[in-house]
Design a protein around this motif. Structure first.
Motif, mmCIF file in Angstrom:
data_model
loop_
_atom_site.group_PDB
_atom_site.id
_atom_site.type_symbol
_atom_site.label_atom_id
_atom_site.label_comp_id
_atom_site.label_asym_id
_atom_site.label_seq_id
_atom_site.Cartn_x
_atom_site.Cartn_y
_atom_site.Cartn_z
ATOM 1 N N ARG A 32 34.140 53.874 10.388
ATOM 2 C CA ARG A 32 35.299 54.388 10.977
ATOM 3 C C ARG A 32 35.354 55.194 10.764
ATOM 4 O O ARG A 32 35.808 56.754 11.097
ATOM 5 N N MET A 33 35.618 55.601 9.203
ATOM 6 C CA MET A 33 35.914 56.802 8.400
ATOM 7 C C MET A 33 34.204 57.956 9.145
ATOM 8 O O MET A 33 34.480 59.109 9.259
ATOM 9 N N ILE A 61 41.468 53.652 15.734
ATOM 10 C CA ILE A 61 42.088 54.704 15.659
ATOM 11 C C ILE A 61 41.223 55.665 15.354
ATOM 12 O O ILE A 61 41.701 57.468 15.174
ATOM 13 N N ALA A 68 42.492 59.959 16.176
ATOM 14 C CA ALA A 68 41.725 60.703 15.834
ATOM 15 C C ALA A 68 41.084 61.606 16.155
ATOM 16 O O ALA A 68 41.246 62.899 16.267
ATOM 17 N N MET A 84 45.559 63.294 9.018
ATOM 18 C CA MET A 84 45.076 62.416 8.750
ATOM 19 C C MET A 84 45.655 62.257 6.781
ATOM 20 O O MET A 84 44.744 63.238 5.850
ATOM 21 N N LEU A 106 44.583 58.196 3.648
ATOM 22 C CA LEU A 106 44.272 57.112 3.768
ATOM 23 C C LEU A 106 43.635 56.595 2.013
ATOM 24 O O LEU A 106 43.951 58.119 1.109
ATOM 25 N N ILE A 125 43.186 66.370 5.442
ATOM 26 C CA ILE A 125 42.769 64.876 5.100
ATOM 27 C C ILE A 125 43.537 64.900 3.518
ATOM 28 O O ILE A 125 43.315 65.996 2.956
ATOM 29 N N LEU A 131 44.623 56.998 7.976
ATOM 30 C CA LEU A 131 43.715 55.964 9.079
ATOM 31 C C LEU A 131 43.306 54.518 8.781
ATOM 32 O O LEU A 131 42.357 54.282 9.660
ATOM 33 N N ILE A 186 35.000 59.373 12.563
ATOM 34 C CA ILE A 186 36.010 60.803 12.656
ATOM 35 C C ILE A 186 34.889 61.475 12.073
ATOM 36 O O ILE A 186 35.643 62.668 12.229
#
Length: 309
Positions: free
Chosen positions: A267-268, A232, A236, A252, A254, A6, A213, A271
């Motif tokens: 969303r985060m 997404i 992911a 990934m 962002l 990330i 992302l 994931i």
């Protein structure tokens, strides 16, 4: 076994200073930073935070006359942001990330978000950006060995090698169109993009991106997620599964300012929940650790500076 990386474009206001139209993302710059750092701490997930060097300053004249771009490039500091130091500086935010025991890496995102691949970015400008960023870290223990190009505009890689960077985030193998994203959300994609880091002609490790992302936003996302799960998140998860089952890197990325509200945080969290479930089956690496594994150098340490505002 593969790995997940990330990378974070940590820029506060600098990602917007040359853009005419502002958005809610600018207002969320610091809040989003803290939200993302908090999630990483909660799930014990390390990331490469590529920081705009100006954020490490505590004060400046807002002109930077010795910079090749000249005072006009920094005009926002003297007018629109004259009373908004929170968009210009953030050394304590960086220090908090660097001190987190999860083991974040602090990387370089230039000094003032100059696009290295732009036609008007000369070698002198790129050199000035690198040197100013390194100068800004001189009072810290940060070892800037990984580089993320602003807006993924790749250029002047020879200078990265000259200044002893080890790796950079390369361009995604292919651009995903809104139609592709819709198809992925509804019928899926059989092969999530695992990338293979390679050593380029300058001796740098190219670690291409796999997934931005927050590439599917606005009204299309809102309409689609009333019927289907966030595309997404689905993509992911498939990428994480792929990294758990075979060699390769699922990379990934962002911006902290992407986390503007509850849907983005959800969303985060979704994931990170899934990555945490699968972490026994894969490695979670920083860009510097990937570069070390490929053979470039020893993995960097984040370091910590007690100073800052």
């Amino acid at each position: 076994m593969g790995s997940v990386v990330i990378s974070v474009d940590a820029e506060l206001g600098w990602g917007f200073h040359d853009v005419a139209n502002y958005s809610e993302r600018l207002a969320a710059a610091r809040v989003g930073w803290k939200r993302l750092a908090g999630l990483c701490s909660e799930y014990e997930i390390p990331a490469t935070w590529a920081v705009v060097g100006h954020l490490l300053l505590t004060d400046c004249d807002g002109r930077h006359e010795n910079h090749p771009r000249g005072p006009e490039w920094f005009r926002c500091e003297r007018d629109r942001w004259a009373d908004r130091p929170s968009l210009r500086y953030g050394p304590h935010l960086v220090a908090d990330v660097a001190a987190d025991p999860v083991g974040h890496e602090i990387g370089c995102h230039t000094f003032s978000h100059v696009l290295f691949g732009a036609d008007d970015t000369t070698a002198a400008t790129a050199r000035a950006e690198i040197e100013a960023c390194l100068d800004a870290t001189s009072a810290t223990d940060y070892s800037l060995r990984s580089f993320v190009f602003p807006r993924n505009s790749v250029g002047h890689r020879d200078l990265l090698a000259e200044y002893d960077f080890d790796c950079y985030r390369g361009v995604a193998p292919e651009e995903r169109t809104p139609l592709n994203k819709l198809r992925e959300a509804t019928v899926g994609e059989p092969e999530p993009r695992l990338v293979t880091p390679t050593v380029d002609e300058h001796g740098l490790v190219d670690i291409p991106a796999s997934l931005y992302l927050f590439s599917f936003e606005g009204r299309p996302r809102r309409l689609l997620t009333t019927v289907f799960e966030d595309p997404i998140v689905q993509y992911a998860r498939r990428g994480i599964d792929a990294a758990a089952s075979r060699d390769g890197v699922f990379h990934m990325w962002l911006h902290p300012n992407n986390l503007v509200g509850r849907p983005e945080i959800a969303r985060m969290r979704a994931i990170f929940d899934y990555l945490d479930e699968r972490r026994a089956d894969l490695a979670i690496e920083t860009m510097g650790e990937v570069a070390a594994r490929v053979g470039r150098t020893d993995p960097p340490t984040a370091g910590h500076s007690p100073d800052g505002v």
